[in-house]
Design a protein around this motif. Structure first.
Motif, mmCIF file in Angstrom:
data_model
loop_
_atom_site.group_PDB
_atom_site.id
_atom_site.type_symbol
_atom_site.label_atom_id
_atom_site.label_comp_id
_atom_site.label_asym_id
_atom_site.label_seq_id
_atom_site.Cartn_x
_atom_site.Cartn_y
_atom_site.Cartn_z
ATOM 1 N N LEU A 128 -31.775 11.454 41.029
ATOM 2 C CA LEU A 128 -33.438 11.781 40.118
ATOM 3 C C LEU A 128 -33.557 12.379 39.100
ATOM 4 N N THR A 129 -33.144 14.048 39.467
ATOM 5 C CA THR A 129 -33.123 14.036 38.601
ATOM 6 C C THR A 129 -32.681 13.915 37.149
ATOM 7 N N VAL A 130 -31.789 13.182 36.500
ATOM 8 C CA VAL A 130 -30.976 12.519 35.619
ATOM 9 C C VAL A 130 -31.840 11.298 34.465
ATOM 10 N N ILE A 131 -33.005 10.656 35.465
ATOM 11 C CA ILE A 131 -34.204 10.814 34.629
ATOM 12 C C ILE A 131 -35.074 11.710 34.108
ATOM 13 N N SER A 132 -35.391 12.023 35.338
ATOM 14 C CA SER A 132 -36.680 12.694 35.004
ATOM 15 C C SER A 132 -36.328 14.157 33.350
ATOM 16 N N THR A 133 -35.196 14.528 33.790
ATOM 17 C CA THR A 133 -34.379 15.238 32.582
ATOM 18 C C THR A 133 -34.843 14.716 31.165
ATOM 19 N N ALA A 134 -33.952 13.554 31.034
ATOM 20 C CA ALA A 134 -34.234 12.672 29.975
ATOM 21 C C ALA A 134 -35.181 12.403 29.560
ATOM 22 N N ILE A 135 -36.380 12.427 29.939
ATOM 23 C CA ILE A 135 -37.853 11.532 29.869
ATOM 24 C C ILE A 135 -38.286 13.105 28.901
ATOM 25 N N ALA A 136 -37.961 14.116 30.096
ATOM 26 C CA ALA A 136 -38.990 15.451 29.645
ATOM 27 C C ALA A 136 -38.190 15.835 27.833
ATOM 28 N N GLY A 137 -36.644 15.766 27.420
ATOM 29 C CA GLY A 137 -36.036 15.731 26.309
ATOM 30 C C GLY A 137 -37.023 15.814 25.524
ATOM 31 N N ALA A 138 -37.412 14.007 26.038
ATOM 32 C CA ALA A 138 -38.252 12.458 24.846
ATOM 33 C C ALA A 138 -39.378 14.130 24.537
ATOM 34 N N VAL A 139 -40.240 14.428 25.847
ATOM 35 C CA VAL A 139 -41.706 14.625 25.858
ATOM 36 C C VAL A 139 -41.428 15.627 24.229
ATOM 37 N N GLY A 140 -41.066 16.999 25.105
ATOM 38 C CA GLY A 140 -40.833 17.422 24.097
ATOM 39 C C GLY A 140 -40.829 17.468 22.460
ATOM 40 N N ASP A 141 -39.685 16.519 22.320
ATOM 41 C CA ASP A 141 -40.277 15.927 20.941
ATOM 42 C C ASP A 141 -41.026 15.310 20.503
ATOM 43 N N LYS A 142 -42.064 14.598 21.593
ATOM 44 C CA LYS A 142 -43.373 14.354 21.363
ATOM 45 C C LYS A 142 -44.502 14.927 21.318
ATOM 46 N N ILE A 143 -44.867 15.275 22.110
ATOM 47 C CA ILE A 143 -45.503 16.761 22.813
ATOM 48 C C ILE A 143 -45.388 18.106 21.727
ATOM 49 N N SER A 144 -44.463 18.962 22.566
ATOM 50 C CA SER A 144 -43.532 20.078 21.550
ATOM 51 C C SER A 144 -43.527 20.641 23.241
ATOM 52 N N ARG A 145 -42.540 21.628 22.977
ATOM 53 C CA ARG A 145 -41.817 22.227 23.827
ATOM 54 C C ARG A 145 -42.484 23.035 24.422
ATOM 55 N N ARG A 146 -42.843 23.623 24.087
ATOM 56 C CA ARG A 146 -43.993 25.050 24.981
ATOM 57 C C ARG A 146 -45.161 24.482 25.816
ATOM 58 N N TRP A 147 -45.470 23.580 25.094
ATOM 59 C CA TRP A 147 -46.960 22.946 26.283
ATOM 60 C C TRP A 147 -45.955 21.710 27.465
ATOM 61 N N GLY A 148 -44.861 20.869 26.514
ATOM 62 C CA GLY A 148 -44.481 20.236 27.629
ATOM 63 C C GLY A 148 -44.129 21.146 28.853
ATOM 64 N N LEU A 149 -43.233 22.357 28.817
ATOM 65 C CA LEU A 149 -42.773 22.766 29.407
ATOM 66 C C LEU A 149 -44.264 23.634 30.838
ATOM 67 N N VAL A 150 -45.045 24.330 29.875
ATOM 68 C CA VAL A 150 -46.232 24.593 30.528
ATOM 69 C C VAL A 150 -46.508 23.841 31.658
ATOM 70 N N ILE A 151 -46.582 22.138 31.399
ATOM 71 C CA ILE A 151 -47.004 21.620 32.565
ATOM 72 C C ILE A 151 -45.823 21.333 33.124
ATOM 73 N N ILE A 152 -44.484 20.852 32.999
ATOM 74 C CA ILE A 152 -43.680 20.671 34.294
ATOM 75 C C ILE A 152 -43.784 21.924 35.090
ATOM 76 N N MET A 153 -43.689 23.376 35.022
ATOM 77 C CA MET A 153 -43.032 24.781 35.527
ATOM 78 C C MET A 153 -45.003 24.585 36.437
ATOM 79 N N THR A 154 -45.646 23.843 35.436
ATOM 80 C CA THR A 154 -46.722 24.562 36.305
ATOM 81 C C THR A 154 -46.835 23.603 38.036
ATOM 82 N N ILE A 155 -46.643 22.129 37.238
ATOM 83 C CA ILE A 155 -46.449 20.762 38.483
ATOM 84 C C ILE A 155 -45.354 21.401 39.866
#
Length: 478
Positions: free
Chosen positions: A321-348
């Motif tokens: 399952l992490t194959v999907i979530s990790t690929a999506i996270a990389g795109a989120v880092g480009d669209k939102i930002s590495r910083r805020w994407g990481l904060v949201i992901i690790m809070t969850i």
């Protein structure tokens, strides 16, 4: 503007090539390189993660105590920790590709040799020696991708390649599930470790098809090699060879740092000291539970009620399952930002960890496990790329590998050793709440002090801003 040709300064030529590299769209050759680095990650991650089913089998076969389990589980990571820093200096001095090849050879040989261990001490030593090679390999694909791929797609490319790690960890857990009950325990764990020696077969392909980092090659004066590489990419994408193209901001960075000698001690000075603290804690956040769920995942699920064989199958499913979530996270880092994407992901992730130890019904536990595995793995492409973007090219490998060394020691040695001991004496709710709190504490600095790196060249994100300001001040006075 005049062409940047042989009469121009080397710095202008270098910046022209870098600007052209950042302009080239993702073409089939870039995708091939992303895929090749992804395969390297699959093979190494399989080798690292193979200890999870091996430990699961040996726990009963050798009647392992909690401390022996922790010793074997953490020995490989200790090797990674000690291998990372010298590997970083080697990669900065002799190249990313050379470091990658040497590391693969080392970990493949010692993982295969571990299949012939006769006791806990022998197995721990072989895992430690394999870890030395793994430490040289793991961060290199992040460096190469950050230095190959243009700034608009850097995070997406890392996310896609990094997503294969989850596939690989799932693969070795699935392999463990397939051998449990089909082979005697004494043969099953040995077979898995022998398979872990297979990655050495990819070395000839790396030598033949993987180019060295163009940014590293420029630093050692191989401008013609980089020019040929950039022109090849441009031809594939039908982009003209524009020798007038210059990114003025990046050129200022090259001018500000061209004559400056760098050393590992720069990592402890302004501004890199604070950058190290923020980036390393951000990387530690997913590492808080990564090794725990990767190495002890089957045991965690078995403790929650799954049968021995099913625990391996369930863990494998979570890792796939992490194959999907990790690929999506990389795109989120480009669209939102590495910083805020990481904060949201690790809070969850932290919320999922707290829920994983709570007295929830079966459906709640399953949901919590899905959240923890999917989101924790998804944090890595953002955290590791953010870390690589903090340093200039001559320090990028050293700074990144120092961060890998520190965070893997804390998450993969200290916590992996302590987890089975703590599990034996603590209530599950308290144990997972501790992990959740640690995850949140580590993400606070990037939330409060981090800066935007998405869509910006690595020359600019890794700039020593004080040096750049000094250059501008001198120009203004003159």
């Amino acid at each position: 503007m005049p062409a940047v040709g042989s009469g121009a300064s080397d710095l202008a030529v270098q910046e022209n090539l870098l600007a052209r590299l950042d302009r080239v769209p993702v073409n089939r050759h870039i995708l091939f390189l992303v895929g090749l680095l992804g395969v390297i990650w699959i093979l190494e991650a399989f080798d690292i993660g193979i200890i999870a089913p091996v430990l699961f089998i040996l726990k009963n076969e050798w009647q392992l105590s909690p401390s022996s389990t922790g010793l074997i589980g953490s020995a490989g990571t200790l090797g990674i920790v000690l291998g990372l820093l010298p590997a970083g200096r080697i990669a900065d001095r002799f190249g990313r590709k050379t470091t990658l090849i040497g590391g693969i050879i080392v970990f493949s040989i010692f993982t295969f040799a571990a299949a012939f261990s006769h006791n806990v001490t022998h197995l721990a030593i072989y895992r430690f020696l394999a870890g030395l090679g793994q430490g040289a390999v793991f961060p290199v694909p992040y460096l190469l991708l950050s230095e190959f791929v243009n700034k608009q797609w850097r995070g997406t490319a890392v996310g896609l390649a990094n997503s294969l790690l989850g596939f690989s960890y799932g693969l070795n857990t699935l392999a463990g599930a397939l051998v449990v009950g089909r082979l005697p325990a004494s043969d099953a764990w040995q077979t898995l470790l022998m398979i872990g020696g297979v990655p050495i077969l990819i070395v000839p392909f790396i030598i033949a098809f993987l180019p060295e980092s163009p940014r590293f090659l420029l630093k050692v004066g191989k401008i013609d090699t980089v020019r040929a590489f950039v022109e090849k990419l441009e031809d594939l994408s039908h982009v003209p060879h524009d020798e007038t193209l210059i990114d003025r901001d990046s050129l200022k960075v090259l001018e500000a740092t061209a004559q400056r000698r760098v050393s590992i001690f720069d990592l402890f000075r302004y501004p890199y000291g604070m950058r190290c603290v923020v980036a390393y804690l951000a990387l530690l956040s997913p590492f808080v539970c990564f090794y725990v769920i990767t190495i002890y995942g089957p045991s965690i699920l078995q403790r929650m009620g799954a049968g021995k064989e099913n625990a391996l199958y369930y863990t494998s499913g979570l890792l796939f399952l992490t194959v999907i979530s990790t690929a999506i996270a990389g795109a989120v880092g480009d669209k939102i930002s590495r910083r805020w994407g990481l904060v949201i992901i690790m809070t969850i992730t932290a919320i999922g960890l707290a829920a994983l130890g709570a007295p929830l019904p079966r459906a709640g536990i399953i949901t919590a496990a899905i959240v923890v595995w999917a989101f924790d793995y998804a944090g890595f492409p953002l955290a590791k790329l953010y870390m690589a973007e903090q340093f200039p090219t001559r320090l990028r490998a050293t700074g990144s590998m120092l961060g890998e060394s520190i965070t893997r020691f804390l998450g993969g040695v200290v916590l992996v050793y302590l987890f089975p001991i703590m599990s034996a004496v603590m209530d599950a709710s308290a144990l997972y709440l501790i992990l959740a709190v640690l995850t949140v504490l580590c993400i606070l600095p990037i939330w409060l002090l981090g800066f935007q790196t998405s869509g910006v060249s690595v020359e600019q994100t890794g700039t020593d801003l004080t040096a750049l300001a000094k250059i501008e001040s001198q120009k203004a006075v003159s």
